[in-house]
Design an enzyme around this catalytic site. Sequence first.
Site, PDB file in Angstrom:
ATOM      1  N   GLU A  31      50.441  89.517  73.823  1.00 23.49           N
ATOM      2  CA  GLU A  31      51.077  88.203  73.786  1.00 23.49           C
ATOM      3  C   GLU A  31      52.597  88.283  73.658  1.00 23.49           C
ATOM      4  O   GLU A  31      53.244  87.354  73.156  1.00 23.49           O
ATOM      5  CB  GLU A  31      50.511  87.376  72.624  1.00 23.49           C
ATOM      6  CG  GLU A  31      49.008  87.232  72.617  1.00 23.49           C
ATOM      7  CD  GLU A  31      48.465  86.385  73.762  1.00 23.49           C
ATOM      8  OE1 GLU A  31      49.212  86.120  74.716  1.00 23.49           O
ATOM      9  OE2 GLU A  31      47.296  85.983  73.693  1.00 23.49           O
ATOM     10  N   TYR A  60      53.389  66.423  54.621  1.00 21.88           N
ATOM     11  CA  TYR A  60      53.661  67.857  54.648  1.00 21.88           C
ATOM     12  C   TYR A  60      53.743  68.392  56.077  1.00 21.88           C
ATOM     13  O   TYR A  60      54.510  69.319  56.357  1.00 21.88           O
ATOM     14  CB  TYR A  60      52.602  68.598  53.830  1.00 21.88           C
ATOM     15  CG  TYR A  60      52.493  68.021  52.452  1.00 21.88           C
ATOM     16  CD1 TYR A  60      53.481  68.242  51.508  1.00 21.88           C
ATOM     17  CD2 TYR A  60      51.432  67.177  52.111  1.00 21.88           C
ATOM     18  CE1 TYR A  60      53.411  67.665  50.250  1.00 21.88           C
ATOM     19  CE2 TYR A  60      51.353  66.607  50.849  1.00 21.88           C
ATOM     20  CZ  TYR A  60      52.352  66.843  49.926  1.00 21.88           C
ATOM     21  OH  TYR A  60      52.277  66.263  48.692  1.00 21.88           O
TER      22      TYR A  60
END
Length: 217
Positions: free
Chosen positions: A73, A119
């Site tokens: 990746e 959050y």
Amino acid sequence: MTAPDLAAALIDAGRQLVDAGLSPGSSGNVSVRDGDRILMTGTGTRLGALERTDLAELALDGTPLGGARPSKEVALHLALYAKNPEHAAVVHVHSPSAVAAACLAPWSDESAVPPLTPYALMRVGQAPLLPFAAPGDPAMGERIAASPHPFRAALLANHGAVVSGEDLARAVDSTIELEEWCRIALLTQGAARTLIAPEHVRALADRWGMPWTGPLA
């Protein structure tokens, strides 16, 4: 930070992700950038059992400089560093809730999941769903480069999540928060849920320096 310190920090980050339940088996990869080089977990490694010999060193263009064979990746990490040049760490995981959310239609073009918790706005900001590409396909990096939206986190369709941060600690924290955000989105899917009011969405994102250019409600 010295090379041994970077390696130790990367190994610790891998353990934190496993302890949080975000990296099953040998899935996931992490990298940290120091100037013009990148230290990255090697292919096939388990993030909870990393050794220094499991780490690969790369140039910013992806050229291998030594160590283990890097994760497939690489393009994904390089693209996110290019998108957020002030960031010094990237985390990619196949965590359960993020993968599940990445299999659903996105809430908006700018964010796959809606503003459900403060959050999420304080630690992640908008997280678009990027079109599918096979794991390891360089097209994954192209998807990031082609996105017109600012973001530090994204869901990869039918695959998982990728997150960058100013340092490893913030990248890991944002990854954990994204997983929790996706979990709550899944738990409330199909219900008459209440989103955070538009004025609070903008205020929270701005106060904490997180990207949010999409819908407010």
